[in-house]
Write a protein that holds these residues in place. Structure first.
Motif, PDB file in Angstrom:
ATOM      1  N   LEU A   1      -5.427  27.766   9.824  1.00  0.00           N
ATOM      2  CA  LEU A   1      -4.826  29.086   9.642  1.00  0.00           C
ATOM      3  C   LEU A   1      -3.647  29.331  10.574  1.00  0.00           C
ATOM      4  N   LEU A   2      -3.482  28.460  11.572  1.00  0.00           N
ATOM      5  CA  LEU A   2      -2.403  28.664  12.533  1.00  0.00           C
ATOM      6  C   LEU A   2      -1.047  28.426  11.895  1.00  0.00           C
ATOM      7  N   SER A   3      -0.096  29.218  12.332  1.00  0.00           N
ATOM      8  CA  SER A   3       1.291  29.092  11.873  1.00  0.00           C
ATOM      9  C   SER A   3       2.182  29.002  13.101  1.00  0.00           C
ATOM     10  N   PRO A   4       3.468  28.707  12.916  1.00  0.00           N
ATOM     11  CA  PRO A   4       4.358  28.658  14.088  1.00  0.00           C
ATOM     12  C   PRO A   4       4.337  29.944  14.916  1.00  0.00           C
ATOM     13  N   SER A   5       4.075  31.086  14.269  1.00  0.00           N
ATOM     14  CA  SER A   5       4.103  32.356  15.002  1.00  0.00           C
ATOM     15  C   SER A   5       2.788  32.656  15.710  1.00  0.00           C
ATOM     16  N   THR A   6       1.712  31.928  15.361  1.00  0.00           N
ATOM     17  CA  THR A   6       0.406  32.207  15.979  1.00  0.00           C
ATOM     18  C   THR A   6      -0.125  31.043  16.805  1.00  0.00           C
ATOM     19  N   ALA A   7       0.469  29.849  16.660  1.00  0.00           N
ATOM     20  CA  ALA A   7      -0.073  28.662  17.337  1.00  0.00           C
ATOM     21  C   ALA A   7      -0.121  28.829  18.850  1.00  0.00           C
ATOM     22  N   ASN A   8       0.855  29.543  19.420  1.00  0.00           N
ATOM     23  CA  ASN A   8       0.891  29.727  20.869  1.00  0.00           C
ATOM     24  C   ASN A   8       0.255  31.039  21.321  1.00  0.00           C
ATOM     25  N   ALA A   9      -0.355  31.763  20.361  1.00  0.00           N
ATOM     26  CA  ALA A   9      -0.949  33.052  20.688  1.00  0.00           C
ATOM     27  C   ALA A   9      -2.460  33.068  20.497  1.00  0.00           C
ATOM     28  N   VAL A  10      -3.007  32.017  19.875  1.00  0.00           N
ATOM     29  CA  VAL A  10      -4.420  32.016  19.498  1.00  0.00           C
ATOM     30  C   VAL A  10      -5.086  30.725  19.961  1.00  0.00           C
ATOM     31  N   ASP A  11      -6.297  30.854  20.519  1.00  0.00           N
ATOM     32  CA  ASP A  11      -7.167  29.706  20.774  1.00  0.00           C
ATOM     33  C   ASP A  11      -8.132  29.581  19.607  1.00  0.00           C
ATOM     34  N   CYS A  12      -8.221  28.406  19.022  1.00  0.00           N
ATOM     35  CA  CYS A  12      -9.237  28.137  18.018  1.00  0.00           C
ATOM     36  C   CYS A  12     -10.432  27.505  18.730  1.00  0.00           C
TER      37      CYS A  12
END
Length: 606
Positions: A44-55
């Motif tokens: 589900l990660l995108s370029p805009s969320t990859a650095n904002a979310v820990d999976c």
């Protein structure tokens, strides 16, 4: 009287909480599932969320009943599902869940340590806004082999043999338990410094509701879940890649853990044929009778686990539990009379000064309070008490009372990692600050010490000067002059912030009639000569053969003989204490077993 009146009033509110449900239905319903639930978090990660979310992938075992109707099969022997019930399924289910967790602010995210921001209201369309909330993105049920494969993958991803096992408490739905487990795995780790291990959850069928009836029902369901937790521990420790298990048990979860560990530890070596797994156990806000816990401690010693018990006088949920159960709880400080076990494997830490009104009932301070999270991190990493923000206390405030510790936001620790999150509690008055640059060494925990290292290639960080602390503090003493070229090499305690790990030696007494303290020389000699002892404790125990009073006298004689024998090896008698417990605190369940007839020697070093 006012305190008890308020507690009784609060109890009545709990009893009638179900009738107030209509009010809560008027509030926006929280959204705990991602809009694209059923998808791995990483997908589900995108370029805009990859650095904002820990999976975060949490592996779980549960005896809850799973609602699999309409669930679709997944790859690798897994089956997707979403719902569970508060009923005992009678079997241990295994699986995994993916959790979308906002990164910490210090890592470029939006979440403070201790927070689990849940969305209420409409789901935002903007991906950046979605990254500010925690969601479950997928839950699957797995077979045994698939679960073990996932566990291997999780440990390999972290390059670690450690597991973080979380056992939740009363009034905890399954989805909340998964989210809490993910949060703890992130908030109790420090990138590049210390990793608590792959997150693993044991979830029991808590009703997830607050009422007196639900509390009593959870009591029964919690104890019935103990055999399934024991089975889950067996499964985890059968994995040869696991070398350390960190356990956090909260509230009523301590009842399950205490009962499960009592049975698990009784024949631990026979189960697995190995004793190299390290256990680190954190008991927080423990809703368990003190005497019930005390009765299990002798058996728990088979695990040689380091146990830290966090207590609080500000925990009103435990105050209510004491009224309901008519017994003191393990997690209640009881003013200045917390539970203390005289053993180098145990520490009691009073969190009263930190578990404030700011955190609701004061019952979830272990996970929501960033200061306590910092101390738990250091307790798991086996940082000695003197380098943490802890004050020394004595039971009942008496000079000869047993020692325990109390966390203090105004005490500057000797190792800055142990107060990473102290800014959550700024000092209201700089005059209240306490700076103790030369505190005496405190009792350290046994077995292999795991200090918090600095990042590779760097020296351990010096504590940052906090102006609020330094305003009223005397200047630190000047550094000592460098040693002369002919000076002997410094002791280990002068070159490292952590003392050599204490040693425990367990000696079995096979013959009551012909006790010979000197017969233990081969086992004791290495512990007495590897470094300079500063404190030695000798504890002696018998099995249940004979009269209880005679056994107490006999065990004291054994302890005294060992003490005198050790002194005869050239060690100052003043640093050696000896105590006999007779047939109390058995090591195994069978009271007549010779395994209960033993001498335990604890050695701490300069």
């Amino acid at each position: 009287m006012m305190r008890w009146f308020l507690l009784v009033l609060f109890l009545l509110i709990l009893a009638g909480a179900g009738a107030a449900g209509g009010y809560f239905l008027m509030q926006p319903k929280p959204t705990k599932y991602h809009p694209q639930f059923g998808t791995d978090c990483s997908a589900l990660l995108s370029p805009s969320t990859a650095n904002a979310v820990d999976c975060v992938r949490v592996l779980f075992g549960t005896n809850r009943s799973l609602v699999l109707e309409g669930a679709g099969p997944a790859a690798a022997g897994e089956t997707d599902f979403k719902d569970v019930t508060a009923e005992d399924s009678g079997v241990l289910h295994l699986g995994r869940a993916d959790i979308w967790l906002p990164k910490l602010i210090e890592q470029g995210g939006t979440r403070d340590r201790g927070e689990t921001p849940i969305l209420s209201g409409p789901v935002p369309e903007d991906a950046g806004e979605l990254a500010k909330y925690v969601f479950l993105t997928r839950i699957t049920k797995a077979g045994r082999e698939a679960f073990l494969t996932r566990l291997d993958e999780s440990m390999a991803d972290r390059n670690s043999g450690s597991v973080l096992l979380f056992v939740h408490g009363f009034n905890t739905p399954f989805d909340d338990a998964l989210i809490r487990s993910a949060q703890l795995s992130v908030d109790l780790s420090r990138q590049g410094v210390f990793d608590v291990g792959a997150p693993v959850l044991f979830s029991w069928p808590s009703a997830g509701k607050v009422s007196l009836d639900d509390y009593r029902g959870d009591q029964d369901r919690s104890l019935a879940a103990a055999p399934f937790l024991e089975e889950f521990l067996d499964l985890i420790t059968e994995n040869e890649g696991v070398d350390r298990i960190n356990i956090v048990a909260h509230s009523m979860g301590n009842r399950i853990l205490t009962k499960a560990l009592e049975s698990y530890a009784a024949d631990y070596l026979d189960r697995h044929g190995r004793d190299d797994i390290e256990f680190r156990i954190i008991l927080v806000a423990a809703d368990v009778d003190r005497d019930v816990f005390e009765a299990t401690t002798g058996v728990l010693d088979n695990l040689q686990a380091n146990v830290t018990i966090y207590t609080s006088d500000a925990d009103r949920a435990l105050h209510v539990s004491e009224i309901v159960n008519s017994k003191l709880r393990l997690g209640d400080t009881n003013r200045d009379k917390p539970y203390i076990r005289v053993s180098p494997f145990y520490q009691t830490v009073d969190a009263t000064g930190i578990a404030t009104e700011l955190f609701g009932l004061g019952h979830n301070y272990y996970s929501e309070n960033p200061f306590i999270l910092g101390d738990i991190l250091c307790a798991m990493a086996e940082a000695d008490p003197e380098v943490r923000a802890l004050e020394r206390r004595r039971y009942a405030g008496t000079p000869d009372g047993q020692e325990y510790f109390r966390v203090s936001a105004t005490t500057r620790p000797g190792y800055e990692e142990c107060s990473l999150f102290r800014n959550a509690f700024p000092l209201t008055d700089p005059a209240d600050a306490v700076f103790e640059p030369e505190r005496a060494p405190a009792r350290s925990m046994p077995r292999r010490s795991m200090p918090l290292p600095a990042p590779e290639g760097e020296a351990p960080p010096e504590p940052e000067a906090d102006p609020r602390l330094m305003q009223s503090a005397p200047p630190p003493p000047p550094p000592p002059p460098p040693p002369a070229a002919s000076a002997p090499p410094p002791l280990a305690s002068e070159t490292a912030p952590f003392l050599p790990a204490p040693v425990q030696v367990r000696l079995m007494v096979a013959d009551r009639q012909s006790f010979d303290a000197g017969a233990f020389i081969a086992e004791l000699e290495p512990a007495l000569t590897q470094a300079r002892p500063v404190q030695i404790e000798v504890f002696a125990y018998t099995n249940a053969e004979g009269e209880r009073e005679d056994n107490l006298v006999l065990s004291q004689r054994w302890a005294d003989e060992v003490r005198l024998w050790i002194a005869g090896r050239g060690i100052d008698l003043a640093i050696i204490t000896a105590e006999g417990f007779g047939e109390e605190r058995p090591a195994v369940i069978d009271p007549d077993s010779l395994d209960n007839q033993r001498i335990e020697v604890y050695v701490r070093y300069d």
